[in-house]
Design a protein around this motif. Sequence first.
Motif, PDB file in Angstrom:
ATOM      1  N   UNK A  58      -9.838  13.235 -22.802  1.00  0.00           N
ATOM      2  CA  UNK A  58     -10.784  13.522 -23.742  1.00  0.00           C
ATOM      3  C   UNK A  58     -11.163  14.920 -24.036  1.00  0.00           C
ATOM      4  N   UNK A  59     -10.638  15.762 -23.151  1.00  0.00           N
ATOM      5  CA  UNK A  59     -10.901  17.238 -23.469  1.00  0.00           C
ATOM      6  C   UNK A  59      -9.802  18.032 -23.268  1.00  0.00           C
ATOM      7  N   UNK A  83     -11.825  12.981 -30.460  1.00  0.00           N
ATOM      8  CA  UNK A  83     -12.181  14.028 -31.088  1.00  0.00           C
ATOM      9  C   UNK A  83     -13.584  14.508 -30.868  1.00  0.00           C
ATOM     10  N   UNK A  84     -14.607  13.796 -30.553  1.00  0.00           N
ATOM     11  CA  UNK A  84     -15.815  14.361 -30.176  1.00  0.00           C
ATOM     12  C   UNK A  84     -15.772  15.283 -28.887  1.00  0.00           C
ATOM     13  N   UNK A  85     -15.058  14.533 -28.040  1.00  0.00           N
ATOM     14  CA  UNK A  85     -14.825  15.309 -26.680  1.00  0.00           C
ATOM     15  C   UNK A  85     -14.041  16.770 -26.577  1.00  0.00           C
ATOM     16  N   UNK A 118     -20.814  12.765 -16.950  1.00  0.00           N
ATOM     17  CA  UNK A 118     -19.239  12.710 -17.342  1.00  0.00           C
ATOM     18  C   UNK A 118     -18.623  12.233 -15.912  1.00  0.00           C
ATOM     19  N   UNK A 119     -17.502  11.682 -16.274  1.00  0.00           N
ATOM     20  CA  UNK A 119     -16.892  11.029 -17.478  1.00  0.00           C
ATOM     21  C   UNK A 119     -17.786   9.933 -18.204  1.00  0.00           C
ATOM     22  N   UNK A 120     -17.996   9.633 -19.404  1.00  0.00           N
ATOM     23  CA  UNK A 120     -18.875   8.684 -19.783  1.00  0.00           C
ATOM     24  C   UNK A 120     -18.574   7.420 -19.292  1.00  0.00           C
ATOM     25  N   UNK A 121     -19.552   6.631 -19.212  1.00  0.00           N
ATOM     26  CA  UNK A 121     -19.552   5.070 -18.602  1.00  0.00           C
ATOM     27  C   UNK A 121     -18.746   4.432 -19.494  1.00  0.00           C
TER      28      UNK A 121
END
Length: 162
Positions: A58-59, A83-85, A118-121
Amino acid sequence: MKIVKGILIFLLLALIVIQFIPVEKNKSENVNPDMAFTNIYDVPEKVELTLNTSCFDCHSNNTEYRWFDEIQPVRWYIEDHIQEGKEELNFDEFGTYSQKKRAHKIEEVVEMVEDGEMPLSSYTWVHPDTRLNDREKEELITWFKSLSKKEEAINEDEHNHN
């Protein structure tokens, strides 16, 4: 019963049709390796492995997709998430950040990992291999804190010379 059957057939057809709506993948051939976080800093092997497993999908500019990431509407959700990440932190473009922004992003990594954000659940639920165990969390936090101190010193030195 006819109405329920009709609705189910419609939903099935809609699910099939949306599979053909193209979505751009997070795969880039034009990554400048000199700008990548792992080329700017001497990242320990264990930390780099953890970043690769739990953060880079994601990053960074290159996501490793699983088979279920290809199915709509999951694909839309994943691409939006990526994209948000990347907007928040992109390890492949870390070298393009100002010194001040780098220092801030490093501090944010520490905070997010310490707080379990992070990381998102929602991501680890679908991608359980990205969950951080206690050892991985501690290694990331310890290393990023030491990096943060180095960045603070660089920022302070730059400030004193200006």
